[in-house]
Design a protein around this motif. Structure first.
Motif, short mmCIF file in Angstrom:
data_model
loop_
_atom_site.label_atom_id
_atom_site.label_comp_id
_atom_site.label_asym_id
_atom_site.label_seq_id
_atom_site.Cartn_x
_atom_site.Cartn_y
_atom_site.Cartn_z
N GLN A 77 0.84 -1.19 0.00
CA GLN A 77 0.00 0.00 0.00
C GLN A 77 0.88 1.25 0.00
O GLN A 77 1.94 1.28 0.63
CB GLN A 77 -0.93 0.04 1.21
N VAL A 78 0.42 2.27 -0.73
CA VAL A 78 1.10 3.56 -0.80
C VAL A 78 0.26 4.58 -0.04
O VAL A 78 -0.90 4.82 -0.40
CB VAL A 78 1.29 4.02 -2.26
N ILE A 79 0.83 5.17 1.01
CA ILE A 79 0.14 6.20 1.78
C ILE A 79 0.66 7.56 1.32
O ILE A 79 1.85 7.84 1.43
CB ILE A 79 0.39 6.04 3.30
N CYS A 80 -0.21 8.40 0.80
CA CYS A 80 0.18 9.70 0.26
C CYS A 80 -0.35 10.81 1.17
O CYS A 80 -1.52 10.79 1.54
CB CYS A 80 -0.38 9.89 -1.14
N ASP A 81 0.53 11.76 1.51
CA ASP A 81 0.06 12.86 2.36
C ASP A 81 -0.42 14.03 1.52
O ASP A 81 -0.69 15.11 2.05
CB ASP A 81 1.16 13.30 3.34
N SER A 82 -0.57 13.82 0.22
CA SER A 82 -1.08 14.84 -0.68
C SER A 82 -1.91 14.17 -1.76
O SER A 82 -1.54 13.12 -2.30
CB SER A 82 0.10 15.60 -1.32
N ILE A 83 -3.05 14.77 -2.08
CA ILE A 83 -3.89 14.23 -3.15
C ILE A 83 -3.15 14.31 -4.47
O ILE A 83 -3.25 13.41 -5.32
CB ILE A 83 -5.22 15.01 -3.22
N ALA A 84 -2.35 15.37 -4.66
CA ALA A 84 -1.58 15.51 -5.89
C ALA A 84 -0.56 14.38 -6.04
O ALA A 84 -0.35 13.86 -7.13
CB ALA A 84 -0.88 16.87 -5.92
N ILE A 85 0.06 13.98 -4.92
CA ILE A 85 1.01 12.87 -4.96
C ILE A 85 0.28 11.56 -5.28
O ILE A 85 0.77 10.73 -6.05
CB ILE A 85 1.76 12.75 -3.62
N GLU A 86 -0.90 11.38 -4.69
CA GLU A 86 -1.67 10.16 -4.96
C GLU A 86 -2.03 10.08 -6.45
O GLU A 86 -1.91 9.01 -7.07
CB GLU A 86 -2.93 10.13 -4.11
N ARG A 87 -2.43 11.19 -7.04
CA ARG A 87 -2.75 11.21 -8.47
C ARG A 87 -1.52 10.88 -9.30
O ARG A 87 -1.59 10.15 -10.30
CB ARG A 87 -3.28 12.59 -8.85
N TYR A 88 -0.39 11.43 -8.89
CA TYR A 88 0.87 11.16 -9.60
C TYR A 88 1.22 9.66 -9.56
O TYR A 88 1.61 9.08 -10.58
CB TYR A 88 1.98 11.99 -8.96
N ILE A 89 1.08 9.05 -8.38
CA ILE A 89 1.38 7.62 -8.24
C ILE A 89 0.47 6.79 -9.14
O ILE A 89 0.92 5.89 -9.86
CB ILE A 89 1.21 7.18 -6.77
N LEU A 90 -0.82 7.08 -9.13
CA LEU A 90 -1.78 6.31 -9.92
C LEU A 90 -1.57 6.52 -11.42
O LEU A 90 -1.72 5.59 -12.23
CB LEU A 90 -3.20 6.69 -9.53
N LYS A 91 -1.19 7.73 -11.80
CA LYS A 91 -0.98 8.03 -13.22
C LYS A 91 0.30 7.37 -13.75
O LYS A 91 0.30 6.77 -14.84
CB LYS A 91 -0.90 9.54 -13.43
N ASN A 92 1.38 7.47 -12.99
CA ASN A 92 2.68 7.01 -13.47
C ASN A 92 2.95 5.53 -13.22
O ASN A 92 3.77 4.94 -13.93
CB ASN A 92 3.79 7.85 -12.85
N TYR A 93 2.27 4.95 -12.23
CA TYR A 93 2.53 3.55 -11.89
C TYR A 93 1.26 2.72 -11.91
O TYR A 93 1.16 1.69 -11.24
CB TYR A 93 3.20 3.46 -10.51
N GLY A 94 0.30 3.17 -12.69
CA GLY A 94 -0.98 2.47 -12.77
C GLY A 94 -0.86 1.02 -13.22
O GLY A 94 -1.68 0.18 -12.83
N LYS A 95 0.16 0.72 -14.03
CA LYS A 95 0.32 -0.66 -14.52
C LYS A 95 0.59 -1.64 -13.39
O LYS A 95 0.37 -2.85 -13.53
CB LYS A 95 1.44 -0.73 -15.55
N TYR A 96 1.06 -1.15 -12.25
CA TYR A 96 1.30 -2.03 -11.09
C TYR A 96 0.06 -2.16 -10.21
O TYR A 96 0.07 -2.90 -9.23
CB TYR A 96 2.46 -1.49 -10.25
N ARG A 97 -0.97 -1.42 -10.55
CA ARG A 97 -2.22 -1.41 -9.79
C ARG A 97 -1.99 -1.20 -8.29
O ARG A 97 -2.42 -2.01 -7.45
CB ARG A 97 -2.98 -2.72 -10.02
N PRO A 98 -1.31 -0.13 -7.94
CA PRO A 98 -1.02 0.11 -6.52
C PRO A 98 -2.27 0.44 -5.72
O PRO A 98 -3.17 1.14 -6.21
CB PRO A 98 -0.07 1.32 -6.56
N GLU A 99 -2.32 -0.06 -4.51
CA GLU A 99 -3.39 0.32 -3.59
C GLU A 99 -2.92 1.57 -2.86
O GLU A 99 -1.86 1.57 -2.22
CB GLU A 99 -3.69 -0.79 -2.60
N THR A 100 -3.67 2.65 -2.97
CA THR A 100 -3.26 3.91 -2.37
C THR A 100 -4.27 4.40 -1.35
O THR A 100 -5.44 3.99 -1.35
CB THR A 100 -3.09 5.01 -3.44
#
Length: 395
Positions: A166-189
């Protein structure tokens, strides 16, 4: 399955005595969860080197948490942080084996050990545990790193996301960045913000410590703009100082920052700021009560951070300084919203804003201050954030 106790190993902060975003977060989390009957924290701390905790005890307790110090070979240079995280993981995994702990959570702050993450994630999973990470900001974009080091951070970030639970993001912008750039890994955020306190400094207006500091730095209450932050290029010191120098402000610019003689020399070569008596580098302030009092008595706070998620210095300023002049980037807008005033790198943008706010009425200044405190109280209080982490650990 009935959960008797969740063991949470926190890895990546320097300790409990250092002043920094992760260090403050860990201390607040332990303070808020002190005495919790279902959460047992284990916290890695640096025994030596930059930011190391004082004291001789290798193992100690703080607010019920088991804290353990890791000795780091200082000859490793920039690689010390990688060694520190790996050694802390080794300790935590061995501890779980020795004490037959199942279902532990290893919460790793920052993405420094990506190339090793697959191996360690497997070991944690064999113990029935999980690996959570907090990616902080975009470490690989920071200008202080050489190209090769930035490339390592970028690859490390990708591999950390790929191999964690799981990826814990302290910013919504960071969470969007993680999902956009690493979506192929299907990370749980999950989004859980950073926090701040709203309590005023215990130092009074006539306090000797505060007034001696003002006298020493040749500053007057309410007659200085303030910058607080690490002295690194991505915090836009050059732009802020240049724009302030170009302004007609009759106030001072007090800059609280870490020492970096090389960067300072480059700035002087470009700006010749030493010729402007309003520009005052006033050193560092480690006394948190004094720092908060300095913030409270600044006319405005200038925030130039361009990299990262929810910045602790911004939250502290919103809760204590009435006017906040922020670099216009998604992270800062997400935090402050209408409680902040924004500037860009376009020549004249910050200069005009500085001159504008100095013409504000006292009521306008108070209105912005109240809006800033409401914003922090609504979205960034430590008790609420600790509650979100409690829910996450125990689910």
């Amino acid at each position: 399955m009935f959960l008797k106790e969740r063991h949470v190993f926190i890895i990546g902060s320097k300790g409990l005595g250092s002043y920094g975003g992760y260090e403050t977060f860990v201390k607040q989390l332990l303070d808020q969860h002190a005495g919790h009957k279902k959460i047992q924290y284990h916290v890695a701390c640096k025994e030596n080197g930059d930011g190391a905790m004082e004291g001789s005890r290798i193992r100690f307790k703080y607010r019920g948490a088991n804290c353990y110090k890791i000795r780091v070979p200082e000859k490793l240079g920039p690689a010390q942080a990688i060694y520190y995280d790996l050694a802390a993981l080794d300790y935590g995994i061995d501890y779980c084996k020795q004490h037959e702990i199942e279902g532990a959570i290893f919460y790793i702050l920052a993405c420094r050990i990506g190339p090793f993450m697959k191996k360690y994630a497997r070991q944690v999973h064999r113990l029935g545990g999980q690996v959570f990470i907090n990616p902080d900001g975009h470490e690989w974009r920071r200008g202080k790193w050489p190209w090769l080091v930035r490339k390592y951070w970028q690859v490390s970030e990708r591999l950390m996301v790929k191999n964690c639970d799981q990826v814990i993001c302290d910013s919504i912008a960071i969470e969007r960045y993680i999902l956009k750039n690493y979506g192929k890994y299907r990370p749980e955020t999950a989004f859980i913000a950073y926090g701040s306190q709203l309590a005023a400094s215990p130092l009074g207006d006539s306090d000797r410590l505060f007034n001696n500091w003002l006298k020493e730095k040749k500053l007057r209450t309410g007659q200085y703009h303030l910058i607080v932050g690490r002295f690194v290029p991505e915090n836009n010191f050059e732009t802020m100082i240049r724009e302030f120098m170009a302004s007609k402000s009759r106030k001072d610019l007090a800059i609280i920052t870490t020492a970096n003689d090389r960067f300072l020399a480059k700035l002087e070569e470009k700006l010749h700021f030493k010729r402007d008596p309003r520009i005052k580098f006033v050193g560092t302030v480690y006394d948190q009560d004094l720092l908060r009092k300095i913030r409270e008595n600044a006319y405005a706070y200038l925030h130039g951070h361009s990299v990262g998620g929810t910045n602790p210095s911004l939250l502290e300023s919103l809760s204590s300084t009435k006017l906040n002049l922020l670099y216009d980037v998604a992270f800062n807008q997400e935090v402050a919203r209408q409680a902040g005033l924004y500037w860009s790198k376009e020549p004249g943008s910050l200069r005009r804003l500085i001159e504008k706010v100095e013409g504000f009425s006292q009521q306008a200044v108070e209105d912005f201050g109240q809006a800033a405190r409401r914003r922090v109280a609504h979205a960034y209080s430590w008790p609420a954030i600790a509650g979100e982490y409690e829910e996450l650990w125990l689910k």
